[in-house]
Structure formats: structure tokens, C-alpha cells
Design a protein around this motif. Structure first.
Motif, PDB file in Angstrom:
ATOM      1  N   PRO A 212       0.812  -1.198   0.000  1.00  0.00           N
ATOM      2  CA  PRO A 212       0.000   0.000   0.000  1.00  0.00           C
ATOM      3  C   PRO A 212       0.858   1.265   0.000  1.00  0.00           C
ATOM      4  O   PRO A 212       1.756   1.406   0.821  1.00  0.00           O
ATOM      5  N   ARG A 213       0.567   2.181  -0.960  1.00  0.00           N
ATOM      6  CA  ARG A 213       1.333   3.437  -1.048  1.00  0.00           C
ATOM      7  C   ARG A 213       0.759   4.461  -0.073  1.00  0.00           C
ATOM      8  O   ARG A 213      -0.451   4.473   0.158  1.00  0.00           O
ATOM      9  N   THR A 214       1.653   5.292   0.446  1.00  0.00           N
ATOM     10  CA  THR A 214       1.180   6.275   1.435  1.00  0.00           C
ATOM     11  C   THR A 214       0.464   7.422   0.725  1.00  0.00           C
ATOM     12  O   THR A 214       0.778   7.750  -0.427  1.00  0.00           O
ATOM     13  N   ILE A 215      -0.476   8.051   1.451  1.00  0.00           N
ATOM     14  CA  ILE A 215      -1.327   9.045   0.787  1.00  0.00           C
ATOM     15  C   ILE A 215      -0.599  10.348   0.468  1.00  0.00           C
ATOM     16  O   ILE A 215      -1.087  11.147  -0.319  1.00  0.00           O
ATOM     17  N   ASP A 216       0.573  10.575   1.099  1.00  0.00           N
ATOM     18  CA  ASP A 216       1.284  11.824   0.797  1.00  0.00           C
ATOM     19  C   ASP A 216       2.432  11.619  -0.198  1.00  0.00           C
ATOM     20  O   ASP A 216       3.255  12.496  -0.412  1.00  0.00           O
ATOM     21  N   ASP A 217       2.454  10.444  -0.825  1.00  0.00           N
ATOM     22  CA  ASP A 217       3.473  10.152  -1.832  1.00  0.00           C
ATOM     23  C   ASP A 217       3.209  11.045  -3.065  1.00  0.00           C
ATOM     24  O   ASP A 217       2.126  10.992  -3.636  1.00  0.00           O
ATOM     25  N   PRO A 218       4.185  11.891  -3.456  1.00  0.00           N
ATOM     26  CA  PRO A 218       3.930  12.821  -4.574  1.00  0.00           C
ATOM     27  C   PRO A 218       3.536  12.101  -5.865  1.00  0.00           C
ATOM     28  O   PRO A 218       2.662  12.569  -6.595  1.00  0.00           O
ATOM     29  N   LEU A 221      -0.068  11.149  -5.633  1.00  0.00           N
ATOM     30  CA  LEU A 221      -0.987  12.287  -5.754  1.00  0.00           C
ATOM     31  C   LEU A 221      -1.115  12.727  -7.207  1.00  0.00           C
ATOM     32  O   LEU A 221      -2.204  13.065  -7.677  1.00  0.00           O
ATOM     33  N   GLN A 222       0.008  12.682  -7.925  1.00  0.00           N
ATOM     34  CA  GLN A 222      -0.026  13.063  -9.337  1.00  0.00           C
ATOM     35  C   GLN A 222      -0.869  12.055 -10.150  1.00  0.00           C
ATOM     36  O   GLN A 222      -1.737  12.435 -10.942  1.00  0.00           O
ATOM     37  N   ALA A 223      -0.628  10.762  -9.881  1.00  0.00           N
ATOM     38  CA  ALA A 223      -1.383   9.718 -10.610  1.00  0.00           C
ATOM     39  C   ALA A 223      -2.875   9.822 -10.301  1.00  0.00           C
ATOM     40  O   ALA A 223      -3.723   9.669 -11.186  1.00  0.00           O
ATOM     41  N   GLN A 224      -3.183  10.112  -9.044  1.00  0.00           N
ATOM     42  CA  GLN A 224      -4.585  10.258  -8.644  1.00  0.00           C
ATOM     43  C   GLN A 224      -5.248  11.410  -9.410  1.00  0.00           C
ATOM     44  O   GLN A 224      -6.362  11.290  -9.919  1.00  0.00           O
ATOM     45  N   GLY A 225      -4.528  12.542  -9.512  1.00  0.00           N
ATOM     46  CA  GLY A 225      -5.062  13.706 -10.221  1.00  0.00           C
ATOM     47  C   GLY A 225      -5.315  13.383 -11.688  1.00  0.00           C
ATOM     48  O   GLY A 225      -6.355  13.752 -12.256  1.00  0.00           O
ATOM     49  N   GLN A 226      -4.362  12.656 -12.296  1.00  0.00           N
ATOM     50  CA  GLN A 226      -4.524  12.314 -13.718  1.00  0.00           C
ATOM     51  C   GLN A 226      -5.727  11.386 -13.921  1.00  0.00           C
ATOM     52  O   GLN A 226      -6.482  11.521 -14.881  1.00  0.00           O
TER      53      GLN A 226
END
Ligand SMILES: Nc1ncnc2c1ncn2[C@@H]1O[C@H](COP(=O)(O)OP(=O)(O)OP(=O)(O)O)[C@@H](O)[C@H]1O
Length: 239
Positions: A212-218, A221-226
Motif C-alpha cells: 500500500p502506497r502512502t497518501i502523501d506520496d507525490p 498524488l499526481q497519478a490520482q489527479g490524472q
């Protein structure tokens, strides 16, 4: 080593509306694949086809045995059984001697050993889903199919269950349906984006690092936005 699951030339329609046509897909054995796409696109139907709960009109699915566990939004705990007896349900159903020590160990892993003798009705929604996870682990299935198992939970409970689930199900073949790009980016080894009718399936880049990746991993966050942007475009096209 768990085998890959392969869908070959799969076609399925609901009442004449083609959901998928001549679909070919490979799901990696021992990995977590997340199915993501807008509401109504066909994620749950695809999961049910893989589970054998629906029969395709054409094509075949290979690599899936009887060793399948299912986790959905409903935890399906038996209200008249204790938490520990719910975890050992598969032994009861198979007429086997329940392994109380192993059930208790699994309850320790999901941080519920102290409520082993409680009834499910006394637990919160998040606790009940942790019992369902312990029950899935007790059954030792090779393949775990999950249909939005965390959808009804509050955000903090959801995050901790994602971490626990991704950690404890490592090495199993997991197919997870979700609406949630953050969940996909945290938990996936592979992300498949579903769109169109009939379905088109696209492999989507997964953030670096192991789940599981941490929620503050940059990168996460970028992949989530895309992913949000892409899902939003799909949503706009559909209306
Ligand atoms: N039992 C059914 N009979 C007829 N049509 C159905 C049935 N179940 C689903 N469908 C249709 O199949 C399509 C895909 O539904 P499905 O539930 O697989 O989508 P989904 O992507 O999982 O949606 P959601 O994210 O909202 O749960 C929808 O158009 C739905 O109306």
C-alpha cells in the motif's frame, strides 16, 4: 505461484445491450488488479463474470478455480455467530474442525482480538469489514474478488483498511472494483480503466513503489489527479 486469469474472446449482453464483445484480458496471478471506471460502465458485471456468477454468451475464462473468496460492500456476517465463529465459517460450512487459534491470530492481525466473542451487531461498519477480511484470510483462497468493499466507510477507516488489506493479501490474486482513484493508486499492482459500450479496457500507469502506497506520496498524488481528470472526461462524454 498463482496462475494468471485470462479472459478470451468474452462477449456478454444484458437484454441485448452488449456490455463486452470479444474481450481479451490477462490478470496477473499473485497481483492486485484494480478495475476503475464511471458508474454503470460494467465493473461489477465483469467481476461477476470472473467469479462464475454470470455466464458469458461467448468466450472463456481460464485460471480461476473454486478457490475464490468474495468481499463486497455488505460484510455478510451471520448475526447469531460470534466474531470468531464468523471468521471460521468456512470450516463449519465444510464440516471441518475449526482452528480457533488461527482465527484468533487473524483477528489479532486485523486488530480485533479483543472482540472475538462479541456479536457483529455490536461492531462499527469498519470493524465488521475487518472481520470479513479475517474471514477471507481464514478461508485461504488463492483468488480474492472485491466489489467496492470500502465504499460505505468513512475516509479514515477506509485508508486504514486499504493499508491492512493490501498488506495481508500480498501474494494473492486480487481483483478490486472501485470508483475511487485514490484507492486504485494506493492498492494496485495493475490499474485497468474501463470505458465505452461495449467495454474498452486500458492499462493505466501505476505510481512507483509497492502497495500500500502512502497518501502523501507525490507520485501517488499526481497519478490520482490524472485519473480524476480522465474519469471526469469519461463522465462528461457519457451525459
Ligand atoms: N441484473 C441486471 N439486469 C440488467 N442489466 C443489468 C443488471 N445488472 C447490471 N446491469 C446493467 O449493466 C451495466 C453495468 O452495470 P454494473 O453494475 O456492472 O456497473 P458498475 O460499473 O459496477 O456500476 P457501479 O459503479 O455504479 O456499481 C449497467 O448499464 C446496468 O444497468
Amino acid at each position: 505461484m498463482n496462475p494468471d486469469i485470462t479472459l478470451h474472446d468474452l462477449s456478454f449482453s444484458w437484454g441485448g445491450h452488449p456490455l463486452c464483445q470479444h474481450l481479451d484480458l490477462r490478470l496477473r496471478g499473485g497481483k492486485t488488479t484494480v478495475l476503475l471506471g464511471r458508474s454503470g460502465i460494467g465493473k461489477s458485471t465483469l467481476l461477476r463474470l470472473v467469479a462464475g456468477l454470470l455466464q458469458p454468451q461467448q468466450g472463456s475464462i481460464r485460471g480461476i478455480s473454486d478457490s475464490v473468496a468474495w468481499m463486497g460492500q455488505q460484510d455478510l456476517l451471520y448475526p447469531w455467530l460470534s466474531v470468531q465463529d464468523n471468521v471460521m465459517l468456512v470450516a463449519r460450512l465444510n464440516g471441518e474442525k475449526p482452528d480457533r487459534a488461527r482465527a484468533l491470530h487473524l483477528l489479532e492481525q486485523v486488530k480485533l482480538a479483543d472482540v472475538a466473542h462479541a456479536r457483529p451487531e455490536t461492531l462499527s461498519g469498519g470493524m465488521r469489514q475487518r472481520v470479513a477480511l479475517a474471514r477471507t484470510l481464514y478461508a485461504e483462497r488463492d483468488v480474492v474478488l472485491m466489489d467496492e468493499p470500502f465504499a460505505t466507510l468513512d475516509v479514515m477507516t477506509k485508508l486504514s483498511l486499504q493499508t491492512l488489506t493490501a498488506t495481508l493479501l500480498q501474494g494473492k490474486t486480487v481483483l478490486l472494483v472501485t470508483h475511487d482513484p485514490l484507492e486504485a493508486c494506493r492498492m494496485a499492482d495493475d490499474i485497468l480503466l474501463l470505458s465505452g459500450q461495449p467495454l474498452r479496457i486500458e492499462a493505466w500507469p501505476v505510481p512507483d513503489g509497492a502497495a500500500p502506497r502512502t497518501i502523501d506520496d507525490p507520485g501517488l498524488l499526481q497519478a490520482q489527479g490524472q485519473l480524476f481528470t480522465r474519469l471526469n472526461q469519461d463522465e462528461e462524454k457519457s451525459v
